[in-house]
Design a protein around this motif. Structure first.
Motif, PDB file in Angstrom:
ATOM      1  N   ASP A  91       0.844  -1.187   0.000  1.00  0.00           N
ATOM      2  CA  ASP A  91       0.000   0.000   0.000  1.00  0.00           C
ATOM      3  C   ASP A  91       0.881   1.240   0.000  1.00  0.00           C
ATOM      4  OD1 ASP A  91      -2.474   1.366   0.115  1.00  0.00           O
ATOM      5  OD2 ASP A  91      -2.146   1.758   2.241  1.00  0.00           O
ATOM      6  N   LEU A 129      -1.969   0.835  -4.900  1.00  0.00           N
ATOM      7  CA  LEU A 129      -2.009  -0.361  -4.062  1.00  0.00           C
ATOM      8  C   LEU A 129      -1.804  -1.580  -4.951  1.00  0.00           C
ATOM      9  CD1 LEU A 129      -2.947  -2.205  -1.652  1.00  0.00           C
ATOM     10  CD2 LEU A 129      -5.289  -1.761  -2.426  1.00  0.00           C
ATOM     11  N   VAL A 152      -5.750   0.592  -7.721  1.00  0.00           N
ATOM     12  CA  VAL A 152      -5.658  -0.713  -7.083  1.00  0.00           C
ATOM     13  C   VAL A 152      -5.291  -1.734  -8.166  1.00  0.00           C
ATOM     14  CG1 VAL A 152      -6.884  -2.524  -5.821  1.00  0.00           C
ATOM     15  CG2 VAL A 152      -7.402  -0.112  -5.369  1.00  0.00           C
ATOM     16  N   ASP A 171     -10.461  -0.956  -0.518  1.00  0.00           N
ATOM     17  CA  ASP A 171      -9.583   0.153  -0.163  1.00  0.00           C
ATOM     18  C   ASP A 171     -10.432   1.361   0.210  1.00  0.00           C
ATOM     19  OD1 ASP A 171      -7.056   1.421   0.111  1.00  0.00           O
ATOM     20  OD2 ASP A 171      -7.382   2.449  -1.788  1.00  0.00           O
ATOM     21  N   LEU A 227      -7.609  -0.564   4.757  1.00  0.00           N
ATOM     22  CA  LEU A 227      -7.597  -1.455   3.594  1.00  0.00           C
ATOM     23  C   LEU A 227      -7.843  -2.871   4.084  1.00  0.00           C
ATOM     24  CD1 LEU A 227      -6.711  -2.486   0.716  1.00  0.00           C
ATOM     25  CD2 LEU A 227      -4.359  -2.372   1.576  1.00  0.00           C
TER      26      LEU A 227
END
Lengths: 367, 367
Positions: free
Chosen positions: A335, A340, B323, B335, B340
């Motif tokens: 992250d 992410l 993501v 997220d 998360l």
């Protein structure tokens, strides 16, 4: 009076050449084109890989450093290495592979210090045993001083298909610990690699070379005299760097010099068991960081930001927020503030596909 | 002149009672104690589950709504439902389970409208076929007007061990589509549930009841006369709510009324095939949202924020950042700006363990 152990004494005339390049796309989103792998603290030590490389080499070379990096990273490199003189940080106008980068450093050193021996060590490797590394470099430097192109041969810890190998030949007379090189071999299949390991005569080629600058350039000149001449001309007149650089061949030092020189019997190898790792992807980072005493996730960063239930793998909470992982084995969660990644250790190599897809999608800002 | 289809006509005297409570901890970090499931748009329609519940009921009840929620959520409920009069949003001083919440609504309606029939429908359910729902409620309302406690019996789509079941008995005379209830059964094992499905005589108990307020309170009075009297006293003097509320029993309506009434032959069920889902966890949310034509991940939110390579599952990019998911099947990635979650569809039930762990770790702010 205390006598320092041999391995911590400087090596006469040895210069550390540190190529600091490479995108590290398989370590996205930690590694970015704007903030590549070598500038990152990937080991949780508080020092970047570049700084770790400096810390490891400084006892051997004192202030004899030459760092070659991309123009975009010059200031960041200088900021991370205040101990290194600004003039010793060479900015390439563009990335032209390792022969140009290391060859330019060789040409600069050839002019500057006729007695120089140079050791080229990438800025983004990790070495767990710096004392053993120092001893290997000392042995390699002695052989290099005698005119050999010397490579360090890393003891393989598994049958990797991700590295090239170097095939050990006979012992080198006069240099205990050094061997002739039979040949360099390209990345093999796992089956072939297993055969290599069974013989005990193969080492990983980690791209670490120790050599006199003139020897390196003369070897290059045997296959590509214009390339060697161009490098020497730039070193003699640095003002020509910008115009001359773009015309240089884009080729790896392995192909341009090491492989043909090995075929000609001009290369030797110093086998080294030094805990080397190039952190090629999040799987190897997880292996590097994992605590074998715990069967939970490994955290790179602030462990108070990670909550785990029945999971193993690697979690990097670099976005500063809570990361919860439930019921996944060998997972990789990275992250960051603007991106992410969720993958598995087994699929860690495929992360580069995401970087390519982001470029295709017009999100170069995230790569 | 256009005649509206029967299902869209209002049902005389029907009031919608909407209990809006429940933490939804298995939907963390989307659902929080400060922003629970019913206030969230979990279906990507642009309307929260509460708003969806309102939209589904308004054609049946017009403006006859009574929403019962926690004091902390009163303002948010009012803001999401500007069509509902503020006085029709009842704030419980504390959570005292469904009998107190729905019983208070019954006591208020009993005073206000002697001809009322009330239907209690949770604020956090999803119903894919509102027309079929409307027809089932119409049938249920007619039976309720005749004095029955009526439940909707949801056609089971699989042998779930997460729901209680209602066992269908004989047809109810005079009310086609309604059946006597043999009994309510608690959440069974999957094996037992499979046996239920094989008979064709069991339906899921989704906690949806239609009943005359007086009938409901009188049924309660049979087992707990003080409880029924207390609810009626609060309705008669709302100023006593704060002081009287804390003394009320904490019990589910199912246990307090529905099960004993069924044993006494006072409950009927209207089987309903309405595409019902209670979105119990991210697995059921993924099932609800998934597009069976694609074998990739389902995205709840902005699909341009998701990059996928060889993965399936559910991704919620509610943190506003990119993501990337590589090489994971049936993964769940949620997220948000401050937390998360990474898990799998199979482990989605275990997310509540993270919420408990966060509380233990002093991070109530994240729950």
């Amino acid at each position: 009076m205390t006598v320092a152990p041999a391995s911590s004494e400087p090596i006469d005339g040895l210069w550390a050449v540190v190529p600091a390049g490479g995108a590290g796309t398989r370590l996205w989103p930690l590694s970015r084109s704007s903030s590549p792998k070598f500038l990152r603290d990937l080991t949780g030590t508080g020092r970047s890989l570049l700084q770790g490389t400096h810390d490891r080499l400084a006892p051997l070379v004192q202030d004899r450093f030459l760092v070659v990096t991309g123009r975009a990273h010059r200031d960041a490199v200088a900021a991370q290495l205040p101990e290194v003189d600004g003039a010793a940080i060479v900015a390439e106008p563009s990335a032209r592979d390792s022969m140009a980068a290391i060859g330019l450093a060789a040409a600069m050193l050839e002019l500057r210090d006729p007695d120089a021996v140079m050791g080229s060590f990438a800025a983004d490797h990790v070495i767990a045993d710096p004392a053993a590394f120092g001893e290997a470099v000392r042995t390699a430097s002695a052989a290099a001083r005698d005119g050999w192109l010397v490579t360090l041969g890393i003891e393989p810890t598994f049958a990797s298909s991700a590295f090239g190998y170097v095939h050990l030949g006979d012992d080198l007379d006069g240099h205990p610990g050094a061997h002739a090189v039979v040949e360099f071999v390209e990345k093999p299949s796992v089956d072939v690699a297993e055969g290599y390991l069974a013989t005990g005569r193969y080492r990983w080629n980690a791209g670490m070379f120790v050599v006199r600058p003139t020897v390196l350039l003369d070897l290059l000149a045997e296959s590509d005299p214009a390339f060697a001449a161009a490098l020497r001309a730039i070193a003699a007149d640095p003002a020509t760097l910008d115009t001359a650089w773009a015309a240089l061949p884009k080729i790896a030092l392995d192909h341009a010099v090491a492989e043909p020189a090995a075929a000609a019997g001009r290369v030797v190898v110093v086998p080294a068991s030094i805990g080397w790792d190039d952190i090629g992807d999040f799987d190897s980072l997880a292996t590097l960081l994992e605590d074998h005493d715990t069967a939970s996730v490994t955290v790179l960063g602030d462990a108070s930001l990670v909550q785990v239930s029945a999971a193993t793998g690697l979690v990097v909470p670099a976005g500063g927020k809570m990361v919860a992982v439930v019921g996944l084995d060998d997972v990789v969660v990275v992250d960051t503030p603007d991106a992410l990644l969720v993958t598995t250790r087994a699929k860690a190599q495929d992360v580069k596909a995401i970087v390519a897809a982001l470029k295709d999608a017009g999100r170069v800002d995230l790569t």
